[in-house]
Design a protein around this motif. Structure first.
Motif, PDB file in Angstrom:
ATOM      1  N   LYS A   1     127.634 -17.455  -8.266  1.00 25.83           N
ATOM      2  CA  LYS A   1     126.430 -17.065  -9.003  1.00 25.83           C
ATOM      3  C   LYS A   1     125.551 -16.097  -8.224  1.00 25.83           C
ATOM      4  CE  LYS A   1     123.569 -21.067  -7.683  1.00 25.83           C
ATOM      5  NZ  LYS A   1     122.469 -20.309  -7.061  1.00 25.83           N
ATOM      6  N   ASP A   2     125.648 -16.095  -6.895  1.00 22.23           N
ATOM      7  CA  ASP A   2     124.835 -15.178  -6.082  1.00 22.23           C
ATOM      8  C   ASP A   2     125.655 -14.026  -5.515  1.00 22.23           C
ATOM      9  OD1 ASP A   2     122.461 -16.684  -6.421  1.00 22.23           O
ATOM     10  OD2 ASP A   2     123.105 -18.079  -4.847  1.00 22.23           O
ATOM     11  N   SER A   3     126.825 -13.791  -6.061  1.00 21.31           N
ATOM     12  CA  SER A   3     127.683 -12.733  -5.526  1.00 21.31           C
ATOM     13  C   SER A   3     127.117 -11.349  -5.841  1.00 21.31           C
ATOM     14  CB  SER A   3     129.108 -12.848  -6.081  1.00 21.31           C
ATOM     15  OG  SER A   3     129.095 -12.808  -7.493  1.00 21.31           O
ATOM     16  N   SER A   4     127.348 -10.417  -4.934  1.00 20.09           N
ATOM     17  CA  SER A   4     126.861  -9.050  -5.128  1.00 20.09           C
ATOM     18  C   SER A   4     127.896  -7.998  -4.715  1.00 20.09           C
ATOM     19  CB  SER A   4     125.562  -8.833  -4.340  1.00 20.09           C
ATOM     20  OG  SER A   4     125.759  -9.094  -2.960  1.00 20.09           O
ATOM     21  N   ILE A   5     129.094  -8.467  -4.346  1.00 15.03           N
ATOM     22  CA  ILE A   5     130.216  -7.581  -4.061  1.00 15.03           C
ATOM     23  C   ILE A   5     131.379  -8.027  -4.939  1.00 15.03           C
ATOM     24  CG2 ILE A   5     131.873  -6.764  -2.339  1.00 15.03           C
ATOM     25  CD1 ILE A   5     129.742  -7.169  -0.204  1.00 15.03           C
ATOM     26  N   LEU A   6     131.865  -7.123  -5.766  1.00 17.37           N
ATOM     27  CA  LEU A   6     132.950  -7.444  -6.688  1.00 17.37           C
ATOM     28  C   LEU A   6     134.251  -6.865  -6.170  1.00 17.37           C
ATOM     29  CD1 LEU A   6     133.543  -8.705  -9.538  1.00 17.37           C
ATOM     30  CD2 LEU A   6     133.337  -6.374 -10.435  1.00 17.37           C
ATOM     31  N   VAL A   7     135.299  -7.693  -6.120  1.00 15.59           N
ATOM     32  CA  VAL A   7     136.634  -7.222  -5.742  1.00 15.59           C
ATOM     33  C   VAL A   7     137.529  -7.380  -6.962  1.00 15.59           C
ATOM     34  CG1 VAL A   7     138.614  -7.529  -4.224  1.00 15.59           C
ATOM     35  CG2 VAL A   7     136.302  -7.879  -3.336  1.00 15.59           C
ATOM     36  N   ALA A   8     138.170  -6.293  -7.363  1.00 21.71           N
ATOM     37  CA  ALA A   8     138.962  -6.298  -8.596  1.00 21.71           C
ATOM     38  C   ALA A   8     140.304  -5.609  -8.380  1.00 21.71           C
ATOM     39  CB  ALA A   8     138.182  -5.618  -9.716  1.00 21.71           C
ATOM     40  N   GLY A   9     141.112  -5.574  -9.455  1.00 19.42           N
ATOM     41  CA  GLY A   9     142.424  -4.957  -9.398  1.00 19.42           C
ATOM     42  C   GLY A   9     142.377  -3.460  -9.609  1.00 19.42           C
ATOM     43  N   GLU A  10     143.545  -2.873  -9.751  1.00 21.98           N
ATOM     44  CA  GLU A  10     143.665  -1.420  -9.841  1.00 21.98           C
ATOM     45  C   GLU A  10     143.095  -0.877 -11.146  1.00 21.98           C
ATOM     46  OE1 GLU A  10     147.732  -0.243  -9.835  1.00 21.98           O
ATOM     47  OE2 GLU A  10     148.296  -1.645 -11.408  1.00 21.98           O
ATOM     48  N   ASN A  11     142.764   0.424 -11.110  1.00 18.88           N
ATOM     49  CA  ASN A  11     142.306   1.165 -12.284  1.00 18.88           C
ATOM     50  C   ASN A  11     141.044   0.558 -12.892  1.00 18.88           C
ATOM     51  OD1 ASN A  11     142.582   3.362 -14.041  1.00 18.88           O
ATOM     52  ND2 ASN A  11     143.689   2.147 -15.553  1.00 18.88           N
ATOM     53  N   PHE A  12     140.141   0.140 -12.052  1.00 16.77           N
ATOM     54  CA  PHE A  12     138.890  -0.461 -12.532  1.00 16.77           C
ATOM     55  C   PHE A  12     138.016   0.618 -13.161  1.00 16.77           C
ATOM     56  CE2 PHE A  12     134.617  -2.199 -12.213  1.00 16.77           C
ATOM     57  CZ  PHE A  12     134.815  -3.509 -12.595  1.00 16.77           C
ATOM     58  N   GLY A  13     137.413   0.301 -14.310  1.00 13.23           N
ATOM     59  CA  GLY A  13     136.515   1.238 -14.977  1.00 13.23           C
ATOM     60  C   GLY A  13     137.212   2.250 -15.854  1.00 13.23           C
ATOM     61  N   CYS A  14     138.430   1.954 -16.275  1.00 10.86           N
ATOM     62  CA  CYS A  14     139.143   2.877 -17.162  1.00 10.86           C
ATOM     63  C   CYS A  14     138.534   2.823 -18.563  1.00 10.86           C
ATOM     64  CB  CYS A  14     140.633   2.535 -17.206  1.00 10.86           C
ATOM     65  SG  CYS A  14     140.993   0.837 -17.700  1.00 10.86           S
ATOM     66  N   GLY A  15     139.048   3.634 -19.476  1.00 11.80           N
ATOM     67  CA  GLY A  15     138.520   3.648 -20.834  1.00 11.80           C
ATOM     68  C   GLY A  15     137.518   4.764 -21.031  1.00 11.80           C
ATOM     69  N   SER A  16     136.459   4.484 -21.771  1.00 11.51           N
ATOM     70  CA  SER A  16     135.479   5.516 -22.107  1.00 11.51           C
ATOM     71  C   SER A  16     134.642   5.887 -20.896  1.00 11.51           C
ATOM     72  CB  SER A  16     134.568   5.046 -23.244  1.00 11.51           C
ATOM     73  OG  SER A  16     133.691   4.037 -22.792  1.00 11.51           O
ATOM     74  N   SER A  17     133.886   6.969 -21.027  1.00 10.95           N
ATOM     75  CA  SER A  17     133.117   7.511 -19.900  1.00 10.95           C
ATOM     76  C   SER A  17     131.692   6.986 -19.832  1.00 10.95           C
ATOM     77  CB  SER A  17     133.084   9.044 -19.998  1.00 10.95           C
ATOM     78  OG  SER A  17     132.467   9.441 -21.211  1.00 10.95           O
ATOM     79  N   ARG A  18     131.377   5.938 -20.571  1.00 12.86           N
ATOM     80  CA  ARG A  18     129.983   5.461 -20.660  1.00 12.86           C
ATOM     81  C   ARG A  18     129.391   5.135 -19.287  1.00 12.86           C
ATOM     82  NH1 ARG A  18     131.739   0.172 -24.063  1.00 12.86           N
ATOM     83  NH2 ARG A  18     132.587   1.879 -25.281  1.00 12.86           N
TER      84      ARG A  18
END
Length: 204
Positions: A66-83
């Protein structure tokens, strides 16, 4: 923007690839024109059930994150539209750093423009972080000047960043702030242009 130099925070592991901007913030929440207020809608369809109740199984709803502020994710994060709303929502929620093996180009650049640091690491390094983040209160230390990510144990990784973008983040500059540094030159140019127009204008 606030200057970004050194940062440490609790890590949230989002072990998913190809997380697109509509999953980061669904389209029905894009009506705001200001940058604030989007954090409450971050990962909305994953954080909440169809009836609006909290999805306790989703990683961000688990007490240790709940207090996390660093996100670790998989490949191609933020794909899709350019919003731009996607990095706005992450930042407004409280994330300061997103780590992945790769990012969609537009999302990556949008992050840098708003002061959210996207860090590209090797797959083996991301896998290590995803595993380590299962520990309660697992923290990372991000040093932008040195371009390193470390923890309190033995993990250490280096990342690349464009020097121009790095300087912008270190100083907390956006494009407007950078332009305002040349305010005196701009005013001198405008004054000279006005003088030239007056000199060249026909006399009656």
């Amino acid at each position: 923007m606030e200057p970004f130099q050194k940062y440490d925070g609790i890590v949230c592991p989002l072990d998913r690839a190809n997380v697109d901007t509509d999953q980061i913030i669904p389209k029905q929440f894009l009506k705001r024109i200001e940058r604030q207020g989007f954090g409450q809608f971050l990962f909305y369809n994953w954080r909440f059930q169809d009836d609006g109740t909290t999805n306790e199984q989703f990683i961000l709803n688990q007490p240790q994150y709940k207090d996390s502020s660093i996100l670790v994710a998989g490949e191609n994060f933020g794909c899709g539209s350019s919003r731009e709303h996607a990095p706005w929502s992450l930042l407004d929620y409280g994330f300061k750093v997103v780590i992945a093996t790769s990012f969609a180009d537009i999302f990556y650049n949008n992050c840098l423009k708003v002061g959210l640091l996207p860090v590209k690491l090797q797959q083996s390094e991301v896998d290590t972080l995803l595993e380590n983040a299962k520990q309660p209160n697992y923290r990372l230390f991000v040093h932008l000047e040195e371009q390193t990510v470390t923890d309190e144990q033995s993990f250490k990784a280096s990342f690349s960043i464009d020097p121009y973008r790095k300087e912008m983040l270190l100083n907390g500059w956006d494009e407007i702030s950078l332009t305002l540094q040349y305010d005196d030159q701009i005013k001198r140019y405008e004054t000279r242009e006005e003088e030239l127009r007056w000199e060249l204008s026909p006399r009656t």
